[in-house]
Scaffold this motif. Structure first.
Motif, PDB file in Angstrom:
ATOM      1  N   GLY A   1       0.926  -1.165   0.167  1.00 54.37           N
ATOM      2  CA  GLY A   1       0.081   0.038  -0.030  1.00 54.37           C
ATOM      3  C   GLY A   1       0.869   1.179   0.122  1.00 54.37           C
ATOM      4  O   GLY A   1       1.974   1.122   0.035  1.00 54.37           O
ATOM      5  N   PRO A   2       0.279   2.370  -0.140  1.00 46.72           N
ATOM      6  CA  PRO A   2       1.156   3.790  -0.355  1.00 46.72           C
ATOM      7  C   PRO A   2       1.440   4.003   1.071  1.00 46.72           C
ATOM      8  O   PRO A   2       0.649   4.046   2.345  1.00 46.72           O
ATOM      9  N   ARG A   3       2.526   4.582   1.296  1.00 45.36           N
ATOM     10  CA  ARG A   3       3.036   4.983   2.375  1.00 45.36           C
ATOM     11  C   ARG A   3       3.869   6.251   1.971  1.00 45.36           C
ATOM     12  O   ARG A   3       4.419   6.436   0.974  1.00 45.36           O
ATOM     13  N   SER A   4       4.359   7.051   3.014  1.00 48.45           N
ATOM     14  CA  SER A   4       5.137   8.274   2.785  1.00 48.45           C
ATOM     15  C   SER A   4       6.666   7.682   2.827  1.00 48.45           C
ATOM     16  O   SER A   4       7.059   7.076   3.724  1.00 48.45           O
ATOM     17  N   GLY A   5       7.361   8.157   2.134  1.00 49.27           N
ATOM     18  CA  GLY A   5       8.624   7.686   1.894  1.00 49.27           C
ATOM     19  C   GLY A   5       8.774   6.174   1.177  1.00 49.27           C
ATOM     20  O   GLY A   5       8.513   6.081  -0.104  1.00 49.27           O
ATOM     21  N   THR A   6       9.220   5.379   2.021  1.00 48.58           N
ATOM     22  CA  THR A   6       9.507   4.006   1.315  1.00 48.58           C
ATOM     23  C   THR A   6       8.266   3.234   0.775  1.00 48.58           C
ATOM     24  O   THR A   6       7.240   3.821   1.449  1.00 48.58           O
ATOM     25  N   ALA A   7       8.460   2.647  -0.304  1.00 48.36           N
ATOM     26  CA  ALA A   7       7.597   1.788  -1.053  1.00 48.36           C
ATOM     27  C   ALA A   7       7.788   0.231  -0.757  1.00 48.36           C
ATOM     28  O   ALA A   7       8.271  -0.364  -1.996  1.00 48.36           O
ATOM     29  N   PRO A   8       7.271  -0.413  -0.068  1.00 47.05           N
ATOM     30  CA  PRO A   8       7.682  -1.901   0.050  1.00 47.05           C
ATOM     31  C   PRO A   8       7.324  -2.512  -1.385  1.00 47.05           C
ATOM     32  O   PRO A   8       7.783  -3.673  -1.636  1.00 47.05           O
ATOM     33  N   ASP A   9       5.924  -2.141  -1.910  1.00 46.53           N
ATOM     34  CA  ASP A   9       5.389  -2.764  -3.031  1.00 46.53           C
ATOM     35  C   ASP A   9       6.507  -2.646  -4.338  1.00 46.53           C
ATOM     36  O   ASP A   9       6.444  -3.513  -5.096  1.00 46.53           O
ATOM     37  N   VAL A  10       7.369  -1.440  -4.253  1.00 46.01           N
ATOM     38  CA  VAL A  10       7.902  -1.389  -5.516  1.00 46.01           C
ATOM     39  C   VAL A  10       9.288  -2.476  -5.262  1.00 46.01           C
ATOM     40  O   VAL A  10       9.812  -2.907  -6.105  1.00 46.01           O
ATOM     41  N   LEU A  11       9.788  -2.454  -3.817  1.00 43.31           N
ATOM     42  CA  LEU A  11      10.952  -3.457  -3.541  1.00 43.31           C
ATOM     43  C   LEU A  11      10.581  -4.957  -3.883  1.00 43.31           C
ATOM     44  O   LEU A  11      11.178  -5.750  -4.179  1.00 43.31           O
ATOM     45  N   ASP A  12       9.071  -5.228  -3.765  1.00 40.38           N
ATOM     46  CA  ASP A  12       8.674  -6.289  -4.310  1.00 40.38           C
ATOM     47  C   ASP A  12       8.501  -6.750  -5.561  1.00 40.38           C
ATOM     48  O   ASP A  12       8.097  -7.865  -6.191  1.00 40.38           O
TER      49      ASP A  12
ATOM     50  N   LEU B   1       2.363   5.158  -9.330  1.00 37.06           N
ATOM     51  CA  LEU B   1       1.919   4.042  -9.596  1.00 37.06           C
ATOM     52  C   LEU B   1       2.643   3.018  -9.798  1.00 37.06           C
ATOM     53  O   LEU B   1       2.558   1.793  -9.577  1.00 37.06           O
ATOM     54  N   ALA B   2       3.995   3.314 -10.070  1.00 40.10           N
ATOM     55  CA  ALA B   2       5.054   2.464 -10.690  1.00 40.10           C
ATOM     56  C   ALA B   2       5.593   2.028  -9.349  1.00 40.10           C
ATOM     57  O   ALA B   2       6.094   0.978  -9.034  1.00 40.10           O
ATOM     58  N   ALA B   3       6.005   3.179  -8.674  1.00 38.00           N
ATOM     59  CA  ALA B   3       6.805   2.781  -7.425  1.00 38.00           C
ATOM     60  C   ALA B   3       6.126   2.434  -6.252  1.00 38.00           C
ATOM     61  O   ALA B   3       6.557   1.846  -5.135  1.00 38.00           O
ATOM     62  N   GLY B   4       4.577   2.625  -6.071  1.00 36.44           N
ATOM     63  CA  GLY B   4       3.784   2.378  -5.054  1.00 36.44           C
ATOM     64  C   GLY B   4       4.024   3.377  -3.636  1.00 36.44           C
ATOM     65  O   GLY B   4       3.814   3.093  -2.803  1.00 36.44           O
ATOM     66  N   THR B   5       4.753   4.596  -4.304  1.00 41.58           N
ATOM     67  CA  THR B   5       5.175   5.283  -3.005  1.00 41.58           C
ATOM     68  C   THR B   5       4.206   6.463  -2.909  1.00 41.58           C
ATOM     69  O   THR B   5       3.821   7.183  -3.923  1.00 41.58           O
ATOM     70  N   LEU B   6       4.033   6.917  -1.727  1.00 40.89           N
ATOM     71  CA  LEU B   6       3.075   8.240  -1.502  1.00 40.89           C
ATOM     72  C   LEU B   6       4.036   9.282  -0.897  1.00 40.89           C
ATOM     73  O   LEU B   6       4.579   9.229   0.202  1.00 40.89           O
ATOM     74  N   THR B   7       3.791  10.423  -1.282  1.00 41.82           N
ATOM     75  CA  THR B   7       4.528  11.670  -0.828  1.00 41.82           C
ATOM     76  C   THR B   7       3.498  12.845  -0.453  1.00 41.82           C
ATOM     77  O   THR B   7       2.493  12.768  -1.030  1.00 41.82           O
ATOM     78  N   ARG B   8       3.832  13.582   0.606  1.00 40.56           N
ATOM     79  CA  ARG B   8       2.815  14.598   0.877  1.00 40.56           C
ATOM     80  C   ARG B   8       3.547  15.959   1.085  1.00 40.56           C
ATOM     81  O   ARG B   8       4.866  16.005   1.153  1.00 40.56           O
ATOM     82  N   SER B   9       2.844  16.929   0.560  1.00 36.77           N
ATOM     83  CA  SER B   9       3.566  18.243   0.475  1.00 36.77           C
ATOM     84  C   SER B   9       3.614  18.654   1.845  1.00 36.77           C
ATOM     85  O   SER B   9       2.840  18.423   2.780  1.00 36.77           O
ATOM     86  N   GLU B  10       4.755  19.807   2.158  1.00 35.98           N
ATOM     87  CA  GLU B  10       4.881  20.174   3.540  1.00 35.98           C
ATOM     88  C   GLU B  10       3.493  20.941   4.021  1.00 35.98           C
ATOM     89  O   GLU B  10       3.153  20.833   5.170  1.00 35.98           O
TER      90      GLU B  10
END
Length: 847
Positions: free
Chosen positions: A17-28, A165-174
């Motif tokens: 799932g999406p997270r701020s920073g690392t994206a385990p779904d990309v690593l998998d 969508l490719a990396a599965g990573t979620l980032t938020r603005s300040e």
């Protein structure tokens, strides 16, 4: 959202799932090592990073470039790449840890956990090495001045998030991070990111295929536990080829906006409920002059359903087309901002059944929410209002029970007749049912009402022509006669009224016999100075009726000037007596109006002339009338409710003056006769206590005299108050014994220590055997009960000798002394007493 891996599974991307920073779904994802902890490596100090094997020098270009071996391990990176990667040295890391996505549109994972959009160019080098050049896109997240964007987000209480969508990573603005913190939202909770539901929905739509791609963007609202409301809008960013690249979400705090909308909705709902609840018809008319809504009251008034009224031109409701164009507003023109309401006092409106109803119409122009004009029509049924006004008018002039004219209507009729040619022959009779209270007490108020209705009907049916019956109040009726000469004169008219109110009436199966007393007045009944209005005649007739009641049942009395003037004097004396009582108050000037009250004292002596006590007698010196006798002002006090105030005045004054009397071998008590302040009064004990303690008079020098009727059947609290006073030393005397409940058996029930034999038995005690027998019986019974006796009204020596022979212990009357002023009484006390027929006069009596 608990599992986004299923969403991305069909797109070749695995993950949780999406997270701020690392994206385990990309690593998998395929081709990415499971131990790719590259962010930890980027954050590590240089000394802890893997050391690249020695490689021959390869000149790297100025652009962001890194040199990699054939397995994809970074051997070296130039300063430009390190800046692009967030000031971190990627040496020793794999490209798969740094780059995600196709070379034409890849993402560089920076040390600050943000993604930089880059294009990847690979140049083969000697020794199976590759130079990888990264060219940032213009919208890359490379270091830039984000201050203006952050200020805008803060000002609008908004922020953005990006999901690759490719990396599965979620980032938020300040700005979004600050917004979450301000409203108390945990962006990454146990259930995953707060944006997870929006991401999952968009991805679910994307999985449907290219035909659903355009529907992936959407808007939603999130209500947090802290009652904040967030508006979330999601859109899909695509590659030049049209493929989905990333999701971009915009989050804004709309709490205040939603609360304002909810308040507006509640206000609108309240307005709608109010319009539905009120009993006046209300319609809403649009700019074309057609009804768009109406409340139930208007539907009822016009006998039409709401659907029948909707869309109907307002003009068509008028049953008077000639007036509709002139008096209804021009529905086609927009109302001005200060346009006043238009009022049509009475207009006939058509009902559904073809009949018409007269209505008052008030038109209020107003702009709608969208700015377009509309009108509120307030429609009132004038006919119903007129009927209600008639009922109210009748209620003001008609007695609700008997439907006879009431006091107001009767007085209006008398005034009209007095203004006419027969004014000198107008008569007003007041008739009152004798002892009517017994009907209410015995049979109930409903039976009493039924009796009044029957008597009212009898008056209406049988009174002579020219006479009008009315009900004044309670069981009091009035009859207004336009010409008493035609009905046998005032006395004959009054007698006729009493005859009609006399008889036997069956009420609830019970025969009830009634009688009535009546008084009658004409304009000649009053003083010459009075013009004689309806109010005057009513007052004079009531004065005569009260005199008739004192004569007995079925009595009739014609008001005369003497009776009227006596009644007027009664009111004046009552006001002046009240002023005289209040004259003792500190700072009062009432004495100038009512004069002064004072006390005189009549001694009670023993057979040897010794003064045993002195009875306080009230006197009133009037500034205009001189000395007013007790026989005149005491009935005034009784009728005016002043007896209690008089008793309080006498008690306090007598106690104060008696406290200064000279004392010889025997204490001289002061006797106070009470008629208004009685033991049954809740304040009796407190009032007596205040008078005694405030004056300093010893308790055993006070005697309270009460007539026997006030001492019979006393409630326990009253007996308790008397017992407490007796315990303190106060004595009670039964005054005028034999004139009330004159039964010797009652004597033992009376809580008193002294019995005063009434002067009615004393007058004939020496000549009338009956008076002698009664006096002897009272004295003997009192002596047997241990009570002293005092004879009142002793005026002859014969009376004195007979009473002394019977055993009377105290004597009071003119034979010994009339009432004495306080100074005269003091001289008598200092002189040793008063002479009696059996003793010589004192040496120096001083009076």
């Amino acid at each position: 959202m608990n599992d986004l891996a299923r969403v991305f599974g069909d797109t070749g991307r695995g993950g949780e799932g999406p997270r701020s920073g690392t994206a385990p779904d990309v690593l998998d994802a395929p081709g990415v090592p499971e131990d790719a902890g590259y962010l930890d490596t980027l954050d590590a100090p240089p000394s802890s990073q893997p050391v690249a094997p020695d490689v021959p020098d390869v000149v790297l270009p100025q652009a962001a470039t890194m040199l990699c071996d054939r397995s994809g391990v970074v051997l070296r990176a130039n300063p430009a790449l390190r800046r692009l990667a967030g000031s971190a040295d990627p040496t020793g890391m794999r490209l798969t840890q740094l780059l995600v996505g196709p070379d034409s549109d890849a993402r560089l994972v920076r040390a600050d956990r943000q993604l930089a959009r880059v294009r990847v160019v690979r140049w083969p080098q000697a020794g199976d090495r590759v130079a990888v050049v990264l060219v940032p896109f213009p919208d890359s997240t490379a270091p830039s001045d984000d201050a203006p964007a952050l200020d805008l987000e803060r000002a609008t209480r908004s922020g953005t998030w990006t999901f690759d969508l490719a990396a599965g990573t979620l980032t938020r603005s300040e700005g979004l991070v600050e917004l979450y913190r301000a409203i108390g939202v945990r962006p990454d909770g146990p259930e995953g990111p707060v944006e997870g539901e929006q991401v999952e929905r968009a991805c679910r739509i994307l999985r449907r295929g290219p035909e659903a791609v355009g529907d992936a963007g959407h808007a939603a609202e999130i209500r947090t536990g802290g009652r904040a409301v967030l508006s979330c809008r999601t859109r899909v960013e695509r590659t030049p080829g049209g493929g989905p690249l990333r999701l971009i979400g915009t989050v804004q705090d709309v709490t205040d906006r939603r609360r304002a909308e909810e308040r507006a909705q509640r206000s609108g709902r309240r307005f709608a409920d109010l319009v539905s609840a009120i009993t006046t018809g209300v319609a809403m008319v649009d700019g074309r002059g057609r009804i768009i809504d109406a409340n139930p009251a208007l539907c009822t008034l016009l006998d039409a359903d709401l659907e029948q009224l909707r869309g109907v031109p307002a003009r068509s409701l008028s049953a008077d087309p000639q007036r509709s164009d002139a008096e209804l507003p021009d529905w086609q023109s927009a109302p001005g901002p200060d346009a006043p309401p238009l009022r049509v006092d009475a207009m006939p409106l058509v009902r559904a059944d073809g009949t018409s109803v007269r209505c008052e119409i008030v038109v209020h122009p107003s702009p709608a929410d969208d700015g377009r004009p509309f009108w509120l029509l307030v429609v009132t049924d004038v006919e119903q209002r007129d009927r209600a006004a008639t009922v109210v008018a009748d209620a003001d002039r008609v007695d609700a029970l008997t439907r006879l004219p009431n006091r107001v209507a009767a007085l209006e009729l008398v005034d009209r007749l007095l203004a006419g040619p027969t004014a000198a022959r107008v008569a007003l009779v007041c008739g009152d049912i004798d002892d009517f209270a017994r009907v209410n007490v015995s049979l109930g108020h409903e039976a009493g009402d039924a009796l009044l209705v029957e008597l009212a009907g009898r008056l209406q049916r049988e009174l002579p022509v020219g006479c009008t019956a009315a009900r004044l109040a309670g069981d009091e009726f009035a009859v207004v006669c336009a010409d008493h000469a035609e009905v046998g004169g005032p006395a004959g008219l009054a007698a006729r009224v009493t005859d009609l109110l006399h008889g036997t009436v069956t009420v609830d199966g019970n025969p009830v016999t009634t009688t009535a007393s009546a008084g009658v007045a004409t304009r000649q009944s009053g003083p010459e100075s009075s013009a004689g209005s309806g109010t005057d005649l009513l007052r004079w007739a009531e004065v005569a009726m009260c005199g008739a009641k004192r004569q007995g049942r079925r009595a009739v009395r014609v008001a005369d000037r003497a009776a009227v003037e006596a009644a007027d004097r009664q009111l004046v004396l009552e006001a002046e007596l009240r002023a005289a009582i209040e004259a003792d108050a500190p700072g009062s000037s009432s004495g100038e109006i009512g004069g002064t009250l004072r006390l005189e004292y009549q001694p009670v002596v023993g057979s040897d002339g010794t003064v045993l006590s002195a009875e306080a007698l009230l006197r009133w010196s009037h500034p205009r009338l001189g000395e007013v006798t007790p026989g005149e002002f005491l009935p005034v006090a009784q009728r005016g409710g002043l007896q209690r105030d008089l008793d309080r005045w006498v008690l306090r004054t007598a106690a104060r003056e008696a406290a200064g009397w000279p004392q010889g071998g025997q204490r001289i008590s002061v006797a106070v006769n009470l008629a208004g302040l009685l033991p049954s009064d809740p304040d009796f004990l407190d009032e007596v206590t205040a008078a005694v303690t405030g004056s300093g008079l010893p308790w055993d020098q006070l005697t309270l005299e009460l007539v026997e009727t006030s001492l019979v059947a006393l409630p326990p609290p009253a007996l308790g108050a008397m017992s407490e006073l007796v315990r303190r030393g106060v004595r009670f005397a039964v005054d005028d014994f034999g004139t009330g409940y004159s039964s010797l058996s009652r004597l033992k029930e009376l809580p008193a220590q002294t019995v005063k034999v009434d002067r009615a038995f004393v007058v004939g005690v020496g000549t009338d055997p009956a008076d002698f027998a009664l006096a002897r019986a009272v004295v003997e019974v009192a002596r047997a009960m241990g009570r002293a006796t005092v004879a009142e009204g002793v005026e002859t020596a014969e009376q004195f000798h007979v009473l002394r022979g019977l055993g009377v212990t105290g004597f009071q009357g003119w034979l010994f002394a009339r009432s004495l002023r306080p100074d005269e009484l003091v001289r008598v006390l200092r002189g040793g007493g008063l002479p009696t027929p059996s003793t010589p006069p004192p040496a120096a009596s001083g009076w």
